[in-house]
Structure formats: structure tokens, C-alpha cells
Design a protein around this motif. Structure first.
Motif, PDB file in Angstrom:
ATOM      1  N   ARG A   1    -105.069  17.367   5.609  1.00  0.00           N
ATOM      2  CA  ARG A   1    -103.525  17.202   4.149  1.00  0.00           C
ATOM      3  C   ARG A   1    -104.537  18.737   4.194  1.00  0.00           C
ATOM      4  NH1 ARG A   1    -105.233  11.225   3.601  1.00  0.00           N
ATOM      5  NH2 ARG A   1    -107.613  11.752   3.270  1.00  0.00           N
ATOM      6  N   LEU A   2    -105.832  19.281   3.810  1.00  0.00           N
ATOM      7  CA  LEU A   2    -105.812  20.224   3.390  1.00  0.00           C
ATOM      8  C   LEU A   2    -105.613  21.424   4.530  1.00  0.00           C
ATOM      9  CD1 LEU A   2    -110.196  20.420   4.306  1.00  0.00           C
ATOM     10  CD2 LEU A   2    -108.954  21.188   1.917  1.00  0.00           C
TER      11      LEU A   2
ATOM     12  N   SER B   1    -101.802  20.837   2.259  1.00  0.00           N
ATOM     13  CA  SER B   1    -101.655  21.116   0.948  1.00  0.00           C
ATOM     14  C   SER B   1    -101.316  22.483   0.443  1.00  0.00           C
ATOM     15  CB  SER B   1    -102.687  21.413   0.271  1.00  0.00           C
ATOM     16  OG  SER B   1    -103.536  22.344   0.684  1.00  0.00           O
TER      17      SER B   1
ATOM     18  N   TRP C   1    -100.680  18.248  -1.871  1.00  0.00           N
ATOM     19  CA  TRP C   1    -102.200  17.244  -1.877  1.00  0.00           C
ATOM     20  C   TRP C   1    -102.965  18.050  -3.253  1.00  0.00           C
ATOM     21  CZ3 TRP C   1    -102.118  12.609  -0.541  1.00  0.00           C
ATOM     22  CH2 TRP C   1    -101.805  12.179   0.734  1.00  0.00           C
ATOM     23  N   ARG C   2    -102.959  19.253  -3.824  1.00  0.00           N
ATOM     24  CA  ARG C   2    -103.524  19.293  -4.698  1.00  0.00           C
ATOM     25  C   ARG C   2    -103.140  20.037  -6.101  1.00  0.00           C
ATOM     26  NH1 ARG C   2    -108.298  23.275  -1.435  1.00  0.00           N
ATOM     27  NH2 ARG C   2    -107.083  23.258  -0.197  1.00  0.00           N
TER      28      ARG C   2
ATOM     29  N   THR D   1    -109.219  17.700  -1.596  1.00  0.00           N
ATOM     30  CA  THR D   1    -107.854  17.610  -1.797  1.00  0.00           C
ATOM     31  C   THR D   1    -108.019  16.466  -2.934  1.00  0.00           C
ATOM     32  OG1 THR D   1    -107.365  15.711  -0.335  1.00  0.00           O
ATOM     33  CG2 THR D   1    -107.105  18.277   0.080  1.00  0.00           C
TER      34      THR D   1
ATOM     35  N   ASP E   1    -114.008  23.212   1.712  1.00  0.00           N
ATOM     36  CA  ASP E   1    -112.269  24.263   1.742  1.00  0.00           C
ATOM     37  C   ASP E   1    -112.607  25.678   1.537  1.00  0.00           C
ATOM     38  OD1 ASP E   1    -109.370  24.014   0.610  1.00  0.00           O
ATOM     39  OD2 ASP E   1    -110.510  22.526  -1.071  1.00  0.00           O
TER      40      ASP E   1
END
Length: 885
Positions: free
Chosen positions: A7-8, A11, A18-19, A118, A447
Motif C-alpha cells: 500500500r505504501l 499510495s 491510500w493516504r 497509510t 514511512d
């Protein structure tokens, strides 16, 4: 690849945002500078808590552990009522600086427990008393307390006695980027059944009433009743559906609708321009005003009204879903709700299993997990366009003329509309430049792209002043925070490296803008051009004998040991970055030599008495020096972190690295050939086998000065506390007094809350333990170890007769800091002070708070109490200790 890591990676793509949604809602928008349209500039009075439920905000929104999209167009948070409170519990309550005895202070108990980067899964807990919330009593009794007394908190007046409260646990799981599920579990901890009203509520931020701002839609959005839920439409956000029910499938008692508009008759005493107002639900439910909500099922604010009696010791769960109509996932209503939560929780566990070292114990894991959760939950939407704020709203009266020459008037270029990492979502619902720098160190591990983005953002032209200054913080952008941005850039660059691949583009982009900021510092804060710097309070608030930003007697000049040390450290970081870039970009060899020369000049100035030096050979310490108009000067002999910071201005260069850069080496040799007197500031350690190549130490203190400062640092009667390095030496239990022209100022060792009103009494650097400076000192000790090895040792603690290496001191200091959060054999954690419930009550145990600073003798957490960002550096200390072990 692990799911959260995927997902990171996805995003940044517009197709997989996702963010876009997260816990971006502030815990306090009232009382902020942005909402202050007064002539006086007193924001607490211009928009007090009493207005918050009735008055539409201009620049943001707030809510109880609320969520929004990244532009804060659509917001969600639960509202609560226990049947006794005078108002709905929609937001956190606290005291302004004029109402309490120690500055701003939130009066609630809430905890951030979990989150992925996220926000695919988040968890937070709020403890809601079943008695009437004591708003008036907290104000009245705190305002009557002297500064010598501790603050009066909610638990002190019996709000949680007999466990008569609700635990409100809010969990959020994203099924996909714009399909969001809320699970709100209300547990009655008390001995008897108790009523609860729960209102999951949605509303649109009011962007239509004030006139169109840059990129803001003027079209009014709508929320409509649609079947068994709501239909929401917004011109730029799109169309969404919302559902709400109990865990057993029961529908709300009623759907309520109103508008996010100011209640003008109630707030301002003028005729209403709207029919329904922001406080409609409050007036309808608590005061029985039937006409306070819309009979027509539409508006810009809506809620599902649930009412229940929760048996003693039992729980009731409420479930909600918000999804973009295009993003149904083929599911109806609340289908596969629990399955989604189970999956996201499992993925969150897997993510942190990889992040937190495998050999971490249960306590280390818990501290780290909640520390990361606090960092992630305190991201929030921050909107502030100063040009529009100063000029006034298109549909409103012009602001008072005083504003045009008041706060932040010379920052008209400033335009923020971003998700930012904040120190705290209530006490500090705004960014602070040096706080952000420290936050990014632990952020870089979970992150890295967000960490890089935050550091770059503050360097962008719509944040940085055209003259090169970075905005300090909302109350006054022109104040000066310590220049640690370059240090954070370098640390994030190294921490975020993957498989040895470092992000040179990020490093170079930051370096170019940092050159402008460095130049601003040289031009503005080196008053006499002699390489000794001022800077004012430099984020250390009341550490000085007087307010170092304003209260200098007779127009004198203050040469600051910390300002000079910060700039020496800035030089060394810029030198380090330039040398890194020069490996592949030879042009940077030129600028590297400039920073080398500047550092040596600063070191020479701070250490040479004839050049207004700040080293006191008699005391063996660095002091600020006050220089009068006749050029006479006096040292201000307060032993504080100000005098320890010169130890942090150090770096070690490897000869092998320098040999790869002949241009830089040539310029350095030339400089030292014409200034041989400066050679004494460069210490060289010769090769000792292949594993120990030739190393060069660049540091402010000489070896002799370093050892003398370390005597103070290692002395339990001075700086060394059981919990780290004190901000002021215990030697000042006997106050330091400075008298001049009939004025008397003094500094007294105060290990806990401030007992002065300097800076509003809102913080205290006259004794407590602060994580950021302790962290920098530990890093510096590790650099000295890298250079000296075990050839140089210090008696530690002083008086023990035991001499140890710098690395052992660094390890011990790290252990002392981490011990603030660790339980002893009785389960007591020092950070909780005398609050026995955190030890004795299973429903409070293991709920951590990452305070702003800590009592130097007891370890009790003080200041801002809810996940203050830089204290999350404890995560980094835990990680480094485990990696060494």
C-alpha cells in the motif's frame, strides 16, 4: 511483499490513493491563530471553546479522534452524551494559557493505540466520564492555583472514581482507499448500567460561506437521506454513501440533519442568515429543541443518533461505513465488516513485526507501537493562507487595521494546505519547524517517503520566506527555532536508504534550499560579523535569565553559546552533505570547503576570549555573554543545556573519503596553510590497522574542554538525572541572580513545571528532561567514541571512581531515557507520576502518553501530554540499543 508495504508503494498513484483519508482532523481548531480575526491578536479570547460548537470554522475543523480526507472537505467523528453533560461531547476540552496555572492544557484522557502508515487500520481510546463533565470547575479551580502547585486534572476531581466512565474505543479499517469502516465499541467500566447517546456524524467543512479561496469550491455540498443510509455529494470530492448500525444490526433511533453554519444569534447577537446551525444536534438532543434540526432530511451536517443503556462491565458496538459510490467492492451496506477488520489488524501486526527488532521484549514492543501510533495519529490537515487571512473574507467585514501590522503580516507569501506532522493535536495543533525535524527521525523508519516530503515541504517557496527564513510556528513565524533541519535531512537520508541505495535527489533538493536558510542565519543572527551568533529564545523558552528574544537590557547584544553551537553544527551537517554529493557531483567540493572554513572560524571565535569567546576557563563551561554598548561584557553564568550544546557540534571525517575528493582536499590544505593558527581545531587520529583508518575530528571543544564539560554532564549534582540530562544544573538550587540598572532577574533549578510566567508559563527548560537535546547529546557521544575509541575515558557518574568510554555513557543515557516508560517490579512507570490508576487498574495499565518533557527527579511526564512528537525519539533509542545488542 507484505500488504502494508504494498500500500505504501501504491499510495503515490492517483489510482490507488491510500493516504487520501486518515485521522487528519485536529483535536482543537478553536483558540488558534488562524481563527483569530481580532484587533488584539489574542486568539484564545477571539475564538474560545464556548464558541466551538456554535461557530463555523474558517480554516479547518476539529473533532473527537476524527477523520477527514486530506483536504478536510468531508469530516467524521463520534459525538457522545451521557445524559448529564451540558453540551454534546464533540471535541476535547482544555484551558487556554490565561485559564490555568501552567499554560495551555487539555483536560481529557485519551490514547492513540495503533496505526499503519497509510491508516489502513487505526485504533484510539477515549475515556468518557459518566458524571457531568466539570467544565466550569476545571476552569475555576485551575485559575486559582499558584504556579507552584500541580495542575488540576480530570482524575483529581473524581471524574473516574469507582470506574464510572465509558471506554470509547474507535477502530478504523480501510477496505480499499475510499471504502472506510468504523467500529466504535463503548464499554461501561462502572458498577451499574449507564445510558449513552452515540452520534456518528459527518459534515462538510464550510468553504462556501466565506468567499472562494484559492482552489476552494464555492458550490455548497449536500448530505441527503437515501434508503437505509446517506448520500453525500461534493463538487471536487465526489459522491459517497454512508451507513450506520449497531453490531446486532439495529438502525439508528433517528437520522439528524443540520448545516455547518454559525449560530449568529447565539454567538454574535445578530439576526440569523441561516435556518439551521452547527449546534443543531446539541440543542435538539440536550435541550429538546425540535426545530433545531431540519425536518427535511438534508443538510451539510448529518448524524445517526443511537441511544442505549450499557450494562455494567458490558460493551455495545456501533458500525459505520463510508464509501465512494464508484468504490463499492461489490458489497452491500456493512457486509464482510468483521472480516475486513480481522484482515487489517493482521496486516498491521505483520508490518510492525518487520519494523520493530525481533528480539524486542514485550515492553519495548508496546512502547514502540504506541509511539508510532502517536506520530501517525498526530498528522493533521493544516490550512493557512496568510494573504487572505490578513485581507479578510470576501463575504465578510474587513478585518481590523491593526492586523495588517500584527502577527505574521510579513509572511503574505505563506500558503499551507497540507497534511503535516504536528507536535500534538490539542496543545499544538500547528507545525513547529524544529519539532518537525525531530519527528522525522522515527518517521523515517515506518514511512520514509512521508518523512522526506515533510522536510522538503518546509523548504518550499510557499513556506520558506523569500529571505530564506523557515517559519518557526503559527503564533509567530518570525520567531527563530534552532536550525536542525539540515541535520534531520541527513539523518532521514541515511535511515531511509534501502539496500545501500541512497536518495541523492532528495538530498540535493534539500541542500539547495538549505543554502538560502544558512545564508539568512549568517546575515541576521551574527550581529557583529564575528562568527558568534544570537538567535533569541531558540525554542528553549525560559532557559535564560531573561527572555532572550526581547528583554535585553540597555539595547545590549547577547552572544549565545547555543546559537553559536547550532550554527557550528549547521556548518558541519552542510559540509557532510556536500561531501556526500561531491562523490558523484564534483561541483559540490567547492561549497564543501566553504562550510569547512566557516566551521573553523566559528570554533575559533567561540573559544577565543579576545574574540568575545564564550568559553569560561575558570568554570570549564560555555556561557552566553551579554555585550553592552561600550563593548564591555559579562558572562551569564547559568549552567544549562545552552552550555552543553557546543559538545554536539562535532563530526568525524575519514581520510579515505577525503582522498577521493582532491579538489576539496586541495582547498582545505590551502586554507590551513595561510591560517596555521586554526590547525589546533582539527584533531587527527592516526591509522591503527586497516579497521581504524586515519580520522579527523572537527569539534567545537578541544579535548581538554570536552573533558571539563563532561565532568558537569556526568555529575548527579549537576546535569545527570536518573532519567537523562537535566536542562539546568542542580547547582542552581541556589538561584543565579543577574542585576542591572535596578532590574533583578534570577534562574532557579525547577525540575518540574515552570514557576514563572515567561512564555506564558507554558513550558520549562529550567530543570526537566527534554528528549530532543538528550538525543543530540547521545549522538555526539557516539561520534566522540568513533574518533577516540577507548583511548579517552570519563569518570561516570562523577564520584563513582569508574572511568568509561563515550559509548558506555551514551548507552547509559539512552537507558535512563527509555526507563521513563518502563515498569519497575511493581509495574510502576515513572512517566505516570503519582497516578496510581496506571499501575493498579487493568483498564488503565499500559496506556502510554508521550509527554513534552519529564520531571528531572521523579520522571513524571509534564507539559503537553498526548503523543508529543519529538518524545517518540524513544523508539529510535530502543531500536539502536537492540541493534547493538
Amino acid at each position: 511483499m507484505q500488504s502494508e508495504k504494498e500500500r505504501l508503494a501504491e499510495s503515490p498513484k492517483r489510482s490507488s490513493p491510500w493516504r487520501r483519508w486518515g485521522p487528519y482532523l485536529s483535536e482543537r481548531q478553536w483558540g488558534t491563530v488562524r481563527e483569530d480575526y481580532s484587533a488584539s491578536g489574542w486568539s484564545w479570547g477571539a475564538f474560545p471553546h464556548d464558541h466551538a460548537r456554535r461557530r463555523a470554522y474558517r480554516w479547518g475543523e476539529d473533532g473527537l479522534q476524527g477523520w477527514s480526507d486530506r483536504q478536510c472537505r468531508l469530516c467524521f467523528c463520534p459525538a457522545l452524551w451521557n445524559g448529564k453533560d451540558p453540551i454534546l461531547k464533540e471535541r476535547l476540552f482544555g484551558l487556554g494559557g490565561h485559564e490555568g496555572n501552567h499554560g495551555e492544557d487539555v483536560k481529557e484522557c485519551y490514547y492513540y493505540l495503533d496505526s499503519t502508515p497509510t491508516h489502513s487500520y487505526t485504533k484510539a481510546l477515549y475515556k468518557y466520564p459518566q458524571c457531568e463533565f466539570p467544565y466550569a470547575r476545571l476552569r475555576e479551580e485551575n485559575s486559582a492555583l499558584p504556579r507552584s502547585a500541580p495542575e488540576l486534572e480530570l482524575a483529581d476531581i473524581g471524574a473516574f472514581d469507582g470506574d464510572r466512565y465509558f471506554d470509547v474505543l474507535q477502530e478504523v479499517a480501510k477496505r480499499s482507499p475510499e471504502d472506510i469502516l468504523w467500529r466504535i465499541t463503548v464499554t461501561n467500566r462502572g458498577p451499574k448500567a449507564a445510558p449513552i447517546h452515540l452520534l456518528p456524524q459527518l459534515w462538510f467543512r464550510n468553504t462556501w460561506s466565506f468567499g472562494v479561496l484559492r482552489e476552494e469550491p464555492a458550490e455548497k455540498p449536500t448530505i441527503l437521506r437515501d434508503g437505509d443510509g446517506l448520500l453525500l455529494s461534493h463538487s471536487t470530492l465526489g459522491r459517497f454513501r454512508f451507513y450506520a448500525e449497531t453490531e446486532k444490526g439495529s438502525a439508528p433511533l433517528k437520522w439528524l440533519f443540520t448545516d455547518n453554519e454559525t449560530n449568529e444569534p447565539s454567538v454574535f447577537g445578530i439576526k440569523a442568515s441561516h435556518k439551521f446551525f452547527k449546534d443543531g444536534f446539541d440543542r435538539h438532543i440536550i435541550h429538546g429543541e425540535k426545530n433545531a434540526v431540519s425536518a427535511d432530511p438534508s443538510g451539510t451536517k448529518a448524524a445517526a443518533w443511537f441511544k442505549a443503556s450499557v450494562p455494567a462491565g458490558k460493551s455495545i458496538t456501533f458500525r459505520c461505513r463510508l464509501h465512494r459510490i464508484k468504490e463499492t467492492n461489490g458489497l452491500e451496506g456493512l457486509d464482510q465488516f468483521e472480516e475486513t477488520f480481522a484482515e487489517r489488524i493482521s496486516e498491521c501486526d505483520a508490518f510492525y513485526h518487520d519494523i520493530i527488532p525481533q528480539d524486542a521484549g514485550e515492553d519495548d514492543r508496546m512502547i514502540s507501537r504506541q509511539g508510532y501510533a502517536g506520530l501517525l495519529w498526530t498528522k493533521q490537515f493544516y490550512h493557512y493562507a496568510i494573504d487572505e487571512w490578513l485581507s479578510g473574507d470576501k463575504h465578510g467585514p474587513p478585518p481590523p487595521s491593526e492586523r495588517l501590522n500584527g502577527r505574521n503580516h510579513d509572511w503574505r507569501h505563506f500558503l499551507a494546505r497540507d497534511i503535516l506532522s504536528m507536535p500534538d493535536k490539542w496543545e499544538y495543533p500547528w507545525f513547529a519547524a524544529w519539532d518537525t525535524a525531530f519527528h522525522m527521525i522515527p518517521f523515517a523508519r515506518i514511512d520514509p517517503e512521508f518523512a522526506k516530503h515533510q522536510l522538503l515541504l518546509l523548504l518550499r517557496e510557499w513556506y520558506m520566506h523569500p529571505n530564506g527564513q523557515l517559519p518557526a510556528y503559527e503564533w509567530n513565524f518570525s520567531d527563530v527555532n534552532p536550525p536542525v533541519h539540515a541535520w534531520a535531512v541527513w539523518r532521514v537520508y541515511k535511515i531511509s536508504a534501502k539496500n545501500g541505495e541512497r536518495d541523492l535527489l532528495f538530498l540535493e533538493r534539500c541542500f539547495q534550499k538549505l543554502l538560502l536558510n544558512f545564508t539568512w542565519w549568517v546575515n541576521r543572527k551574527d550581529a557583529d560579523g564575528n562568527h558568534v551568533f544570537g538567535g533569541g529564545f531558540l525554542g528553549l523558552d525560559n532557559i535564560g535569565v531573561f527572555d532572550r528574544s526581547h528583554c535585553l537590557p540597555d539595547g545590549s547584544t547577547l552572544y549565545q553559546a547555543d546559537g553559536t553551537a547550532w550554527m557550528a553544527g549547521y556548518c558541519l551537517t552542510m559540509l557532510t552533505i556536500a561531501l556526500e554529493l561531491a562523490r558523484t557531483r564534483p561541483a559540490y567540493e567547492d561549497i564543501a570547503s566553504k562550510f569547512f572554513e566557516h566551521f573553523v572560524s566559528i570554533t575559533d571565535a567561540i573559544n577565543t576570549a579576545e574574540k568575545a569567546g564564550l568559553w569560561d576557563d575558570e568554570d570549564g563551561f560555555y556561557y552566553d555573554r551579554l555585550v553592552f554598548s561600550d563593548q564591555k561584557s559579562v558572562p551569564l553564568r547559568t549552567r544549562s543545556l545552552v552550555g552543553l550544546l557546543p559538545l554536539c557540534a562535532s563530526t568525524v571525517l575519514n581520510q579515505s573519503h577525503l582522498d577521493e575528493l582532491p579538489g576539496f582536499r586541495k582547498r582545505v590544505d590551502w586554507f590551513l596553510a595561510i591560517r596555521p593558527d586554526l590547525l589546533r581545531y582539527i584533531k587527527v587520529r592516526r591509522a591503527d590497522g586497516e579497521k581504524n583508518p586515519v580520522r579527523c575530528l572537527l569539534a567545537i571543544p578541544s579535548e581538554k574542554q570536552l573533558l571539563r564539560c563532561m565532568e558537569r554532564l556526568a555529575d548527579p549534582q549537576e546535569f545527570l538525572s536518573d532519567f537523562g540530562i537535566r536542562s539546568l544544573s542542580m547547582a542552581h538550587e541556589k538561584p543565579f541572580v543577574f542585576e542591572h540598572n535596578g532590574q533583578r532577574n534570577e534562574v532557579t533549578y525547577t525540575p518540574g513545571e515552570s514557576d514563572t510566567d515567561m512564555f506564558g508559563g507554558n513550558s520549562n527548560w529550567r530543570g526537566p528532561i527534554w528528549f530532543p537535546i538528550n538525543f543530540l547529546i547521545i549522538e555526539a557521544l557516539e561520534r566522540y567514541q568513533y574518533f577516540y575509541g577507548d583511548t579517552l575515558k570519563v569518570e561516570y557518574p562523577k564520584g563513582s571512581g569508574c572511568k568509561v568510554s563515550f559509548s558506555k555513557i551514551a548507552e547509559d543515557l539512552s537507558h535512563r531515557l527509555v526507563s521513563l516508560f518502563k515498569p519497575d517490579e511493581d509495574g510502576y512507570r515513572p512517566c505516570f507520576g503519582e497516578a496510581k490508576r496506571y499501575t493498579d487498574n487493568v483498564h488503565w495499565r499500559n496506556l502510554l502518553l508521550f509527554h513534552e518533557y519529564f520531571h528531572a527527579e521523579t520522571g513524571e511526564g509534564l507539559g503537553a501530554s498526548h503523543q508529543t512528537g519529538w518524545t517518540a525519539l524513544v523508539i529510535r533509542l530502543i531500536r539502536e540499543r537492540l541493534e547493538k545488542d
